[in-house]
Design a protein around this motif. Structure first.
Motif, PDB file in Angstrom:
ATOM      1  N   ASP A  31      11.171  -3.100  -1.173  1.00  0.00           N
ATOM      2  CA  ASP A  31      11.520  -1.781  -1.707  1.00  0.00           C
ATOM      3  C   ASP A  31      11.438  -0.664  -0.663  1.00  0.00           C
ATOM      4  O   ASP A  31      12.379   0.098  -0.489  1.00  0.00           O
ATOM      5  CB  ASP A  31      10.626  -1.424  -2.896  1.00  0.00           C
ATOM      6  N   CYS A  32      10.309  -0.539   0.034  1.00  0.00           N
ATOM      7  CA  CYS A  32      10.112   0.613   0.927  1.00  0.00           C
ATOM      8  C   CYS A  32      10.210   0.263   2.408  1.00  0.00           C
ATOM      9  O   CYS A  32      10.270   1.145   3.245  1.00  0.00           O
ATOM     10  CB  CYS A  32       8.779   1.291   0.642  1.00  0.00           C
ATOM     11  N   GLY A  33      10.175  -1.005   2.770  1.00  0.00           N
ATOM     12  CA  GLY A  33      10.282  -1.398   4.165  1.00  0.00           C
ATOM     13  C   GLY A  33       8.961  -1.497   4.898  1.00  0.00           C
ATOM     14  O   GLY A  33       8.932  -1.783   6.094  1.00  0.00           O
ATOM     15  N   TYR A  34       7.829  -1.272   4.205  1.00  0.00           N
ATOM     16  CA  TYR A  34       6.510  -1.423   4.827  1.00  0.00           C
ATOM     17  C   TYR A  34       6.375  -2.849   5.345  1.00  0.00           C
ATOM     18  O   TYR A  34       6.750  -3.807   4.673  1.00  0.00           O
ATOM     19  CB  TYR A  34       5.402  -1.127   3.811  1.00  0.00           C
TER      20      TYR A  34
ATOM     21  N   PRO B 179       0.807  -1.221   0.000  1.00  0.00           N
ATOM     22  CA  PRO B 179       0.000   0.000   0.000  1.00  0.00           C
ATOM     23  C   PRO B 179       0.844   1.276   0.000  1.00  0.00           C
ATOM     24  O   PRO B 179       0.326   2.358  -0.246  1.00  0.00           O
ATOM     25  CB  PRO B 179      -0.810  -0.107   1.295  1.00  0.00           C
ATOM     26  N   GLU B 180       2.159   1.165   0.226  1.00  0.00           N
ATOM     27  CA  GLU B 180       3.040   2.330   0.286  1.00  0.00           C
ATOM     28  C   GLU B 180       3.768   2.616  -1.026  1.00  0.00           C
ATOM     29  O   GLU B 180       4.095   3.759  -1.312  1.00  0.00           O
ATOM     30  CB  GLU B 180       4.086   2.141   1.401  1.00  0.00           C
ATOM     31  N   CYS B 181       4.051   1.575  -1.801  1.00  0.00           N
ATOM     32  CA  CYS B 181       4.776   1.745  -3.065  1.00  0.00           C
ATOM     33  C   CYS B 181       4.195   0.775  -4.110  1.00  0.00           C
ATOM     34  O   CYS B 181       3.225   0.093  -3.847  1.00  0.00           O
ATOM     35  CB  CYS B 181       6.273   1.514  -2.869  1.00  0.00           C
TER      36      CYS B 181
ATOM     37  N   SER C  97       5.479  -5.524  -5.218  1.00  0.00           N
ATOM     38  CA  SER C  97       4.630  -6.644  -4.808  1.00  0.00           C
ATOM     39  C   SER C  97       5.479  -7.782  -4.240  1.00  0.00           C
ATOM     40  O   SER C  97       5.011  -8.896  -4.088  1.00  0.00           O
ATOM     41  CB  SER C  97       3.805  -7.154  -5.990  1.00  0.00           C
ATOM     42  N   GLN C  98       6.739  -7.485  -3.889  1.00  0.00           N
ATOM     43  CA  GLN C  98       7.657  -8.492  -3.362  1.00  0.00           C
ATOM     44  C   GLN C  98       7.859  -8.281  -1.866  1.00  0.00           C
ATOM     45  O   GLN C  98       8.368  -7.261  -1.445  1.00  0.00           O
ATOM     46  CB  GLN C  98       9.004  -8.394  -4.083  1.00  0.00           C
ATOM     47  N   PHE C  99       7.434  -9.247  -1.048  1.00  0.00           N
ATOM     48  CA  PHE C  99       7.593  -9.188   0.395  1.00  0.00           C
ATOM     49  C   PHE C  99       8.457 -10.344   0.866  1.00  0.00           C
ATOM     50  O   PHE C  99       8.395 -11.442   0.317  1.00  0.00           O
ATOM     51  CB  PHE C  99       6.232  -9.257   1.092  1.00  0.00           C
ATOM     52  N   TRP C 100       9.262 -10.089   1.905  1.00  0.00           N
ATOM     53  CA  TRP C 100      10.148 -11.097   2.483  1.00  0.00           C
ATOM     54  C   TRP C 100       9.756 -11.381   3.923  1.00  0.00           C
ATOM     55  O   TRP C 100       9.381 -10.486   4.660  1.00  0.00           O
ATOM     56  CB  TRP C 100      11.593 -10.603   2.446  1.00  0.00           C
TER      57      TRP C 100
END
Length: 54
Positions: free
Chosen positions: A37-40, A10-12, A15-18
């Motif tokens: 990417d953004c750390g959300y 929702p911030e950038c 679509s890649q989360f770890w």
């Protein structure tokens, strides 16, 4: 369980989360996810309860 997942951030536009943490609690399996990417970040418990929906 995989170390990565696809989820629309929702911030950038990423679509890649770890997966950054995992533990067993009395409610089930607690997993912390963070955008590459953004750390959300958000927490998901048993795949049903999520802080991203709050």
């Amino acid at each position: 369980m995989s170390l990565e997942m696809e989820y629309d951030c929702p911030e950038c536009d990423s679509s890649q989360f770890w997966k950054t943490a995992y533990m067993e609690i009395h409610l089930g399996k607690k997993t912390k996810w963070r955008c590459s990417d953004c750390g959300y970040g958000f927490i998901r418990i048993n795949g049903d309860i999520s802080t991203a929906d709050a």
